[in-house]
Design a protein around this motif. Sequence first.
Motif, mmCIF file in Angstrom:
data_model
loop_
_atom_site.group_PDB
_atom_site.id
_atom_site.type_symbol
_atom_site.label_atom_id
_atom_site.label_comp_id
_atom_site.label_asym_id
_atom_site.label_seq_id
_atom_site.Cartn_x
_atom_site.Cartn_y
_atom_site.Cartn_z
ATOM 1 N N ALA A 149 -18.573 -2.516 -9.978
ATOM 2 C CA ALA A 149 -19.236 -1.707 -8.946
ATOM 3 C C ALA A 149 -18.287 -0.650 -8.371
ATOM 4 C CB ALA A 149 -19.772 -2.610 -7.841
ATOM 5 N N LEU A 150 -16.989 -0.885 -8.442
ATOM 6 C CA LEU A 150 -16.003 0.068 -7.922
ATOM 7 C C LEU A 150 -15.716 1.231 -8.873
ATOM 8 C CD1 LEU A 150 -13.243 -2.239 -6.380
ATOM 9 C CD2 LEU A 150 -14.698 -0.620 -5.171
ATOM 10 N N LEU A 151 -16.156 1.143 -10.112
ATOM 11 C CA LEU A 151 -15.773 2.138 -11.115
ATOM 12 C C LEU A 151 -16.045 3.584 -10.708
ATOM 13 C CD1 LEU A 151 -16.564 0.344 -14.487
ATOM 14 C CD2 LEU A 151 -14.336 0.893 -13.511
ATOM 15 N N PRO A 152 -17.216 3.933 -10.168
ATOM 16 C CA PRO A 152 -17.413 5.342 -9.787
ATOM 17 C C PRO A 152 -16.398 5.823 -8.747
ATOM 18 C CG PRO A 152 -19.519 4.181 -9.826
ATOM 19 C CD PRO A 152 -18.441 3.151 -9.994
ATOM 20 N N ARG A 153 -16.091 4.976 -7.781
ATOM 21 C CA ARG A 153 -15.110 5.352 -6.764
ATOM 22 C C ARG A 153 -13.713 5.447 -7.363
ATOM 23 N NH1 ARG A 153 -15.585 1.117 -2.245
ATOM 24 N NH2 ARG A 153 -13.895 2.363 -1.392
ATOM 25 N N LEU A 154 -13.386 4.531 -8.265
ATOM 26 C CA LEU A 154 -12.074 4.574 -8.910
ATOM 27 C C LEU A 154 -11.916 5.831 -9.746
ATOM 28 C CD1 LEU A 154 -11.689 0.851 -10.042
ATOM 29 C CD2 LEU A 154 -10.442 2.026 -8.207
ATOM 30 N N LYS A 206 -5.795 -8.201 -15.721
ATOM 31 C CA LYS A 206 -4.647 -9.027 -16.088
ATOM 32 C C LYS A 206 -4.009 -9.695 -14.872
ATOM 33 C CE LYS A 206 -3.271 -6.542 -20.236
ATOM 34 N NZ LYS A 206 -2.269 -5.639 -20.847
ATOM 35 N N SER A 207 -4.094 -9.024 -13.723
ATOM 36 C CA SER A 207 -3.459 -9.527 -12.506
ATOM 37 C C SER A 207 -4.444 -10.235 -11.586
ATOM 38 C CB SER A 207 -2.817 -8.359 -11.744
ATOM 39 O OG SER A 207 -1.902 -7.684 -12.546
ATOM 40 N N ARG A 208 -5.582 -10.578 -12.096
ATOM 41 C CA ARG A 208 -6.658 -11.185 -11.305
ATOM 42 C C ARG A 208 -6.159 -12.328 -10.429
ATOM 43 N NH1 ARG A 208 -9.274 -13.817 -8.263
ATOM 44 N NH2 ARG A 208 -11.282 -14.778 -8.612
ATOM 45 N N GLN A 209 -5.258 -13.141 -10.954
ATOM 46 C CA GLN A 209 -4.786 -14.306 -10.216
ATOM 47 C C GLN A 209 -3.997 -13.927 -8.967
ATOM 48 O OE1 GLN A 209 -3.722 -13.320 -13.169
ATOM 49 N NE2 GLN A 209 -1.524 -13.048 -12.955
ATOM 50 N N SER A 210 -3.481 -12.701 -8.874
ATOM 51 C CA SER A 210 -2.718 -12.313 -7.680
ATOM 52 C C SER A 210 -3.607 -11.770 -6.565
ATOM 53 C CB SER A 210 -1.640 -11.287 -8.042
ATOM 54 O OG SER A 210 -2.227 -10.078 -8.435
ATOM 55 N N TRP A 211 -4.878 -11.507 -6.851
ATOM 56 C CA TRP A 211 -5.808 -11.075 -5.812
ATOM 57 C C TRP A 211 -6.335 -12.309 -5.098
ATOM 58 C CZ3 TRP A 211 -11.339 -11.544 -5.475
ATOM 59 C CH2 TRP A 211 -11.894 -10.876 -4.382
ATOM 60 N N GLN A 212 -6.442 -12.220 -3.792
ATOM 61 C CA GLN A 212 -6.887 -13.359 -2.998
ATOM 62 C C GLN A 212 -8.339 -13.162 -2.589
ATOM 63 O OE1 GLN A 212 -4.227 -13.693 0.305
ATOM 64 N NE2 GLN A 212 -2.415 -13.817 -0.999
ATOM 65 N N ASP A 213 -9.186 -14.163 -2.878
ATOM 66 C CA ASP A 213 -10.574 -14.124 -2.438
ATOM 67 C C ASP A 213 -10.607 -13.923 -0.930
ATOM 68 O OD1 ASP A 213 -11.991 -14.393 -4.823
ATOM 69 O OD2 ASP A 213 -11.747 -16.565 -4.837
ATOM 70 N N GLY A 214 -11.561 -13.119 -0.483
ATOM 71 C CA GLY A 214 -11.702 -12.869 0.940
ATOM 72 C C GLY A 214 -10.978 -11.615 1.391
ATOM 73 N N THR A 215 -10.137 -11.042 0.541
ATOM 74 C CA THR A 215 -9.478 -9.785 0.882
ATOM 75 C C THR A 215 -10.236 -8.644 0.209
ATOM 76 O OG1 THR A 215 -7.953 -9.912 -0.991
ATOM 77 C CG2 THR A 215 -7.210 -10.874 1.098
ATOM 78 N N ARG A 216 -9.947 -7.429 0.620
ATOM 79 C CA ARG A 216 -10.681 -6.274 0.104
ATOM 80 C C ARG A 216 -10.240 -5.955 -1.326
ATOM 81 N NH1 ARG A 216 -12.240 -1.564 3.974
ATOM 82 N NH2 ARG A 216 -13.015 -0.950 1.939
ATOM 83 N N LEU A 217 -11.167 -6.124 -2.239
ATOM 84 C CA LEU A 217 -10.879 -5.828 -3.635
ATOM 85 C C LEU A 217 -10.613 -4.339 -3.823
ATOM 86 C CD1 LEU A 217 -10.680 -6.772 -6.578
ATOM 87 C CD2 LEU A 217 -13.139 -6.366 -6.787
ATOM 88 N N ASP A 218 -11.383 -3.484 -3.152
ATOM 89 C CA ASP A 218 -11.211 -2.049 -3.346
ATOM 90 C C ASP A 218 -9.807 -1.593 -2.948
ATOM 91 O OD1 ASP A 218 -11.714 -2.365 -0.611
ATOM 92 O OD2 ASP A 218 -13.170 -0.731 -0.500
ATOM 93 N N ALA A 219 -9.299 -2.046 -1.828
ATOM 94 C CA ALA A 219 -7.953 -1.657 -1.407
ATOM 95 C C ALA A 219 -6.906 -2.149 -2.401
ATOM 96 C CB ALA A 219 -7.663 -2.198 -0.009
#
Length: 169
Positions: free
Chosen positions: A16-21, A48-61
Amino acid sequence: MNASTSQDRFCEELTALLPRLRRFARGLARDPADADDLCQQTVERALKSRQSWQDGTRLDAWVYRIMRNQWIDEVRARTRRSQTFTHEEEGADIGAPGDLAAENLVELGNVGRALARLPEEQREAVILVLVEGFAYKEAAEIIGVPQGTLTSRLGRGREALLRELGEIA
């Protein structure tokens, strides 16, 4: 929530972020082909770095920060290789009929060229806040500067854009 559901949700939100990216990449790279490459590299790194993103934080940022870092690395690599950055003609022909559409395309091209002439720091601030709609605090976190620094860059960027576009003397 199981790992599969979490992974599926992550992929859906990233898609869903692709157009903004792509828009942010165009603003950074100023070249459609380079922007597409940057966007692809960013998505690849995010997956590849999916594991370093924390659920509940802003994915877009988080993804914007990845893209910005990717672009900084690319610029540094180009500088080391002593390559020149060749700009293609700005603007995209989307085939919109009518005078108003043509005028809008011309104006959009003018804004794009004025934006491209801004220093990198100001261009990042303008794109993140004015184009992407991030709050000052969020944009400052993406860039990695204090909020006051972002505000200053944004103010100088706005003024320079208006001057470039002939809106102020």
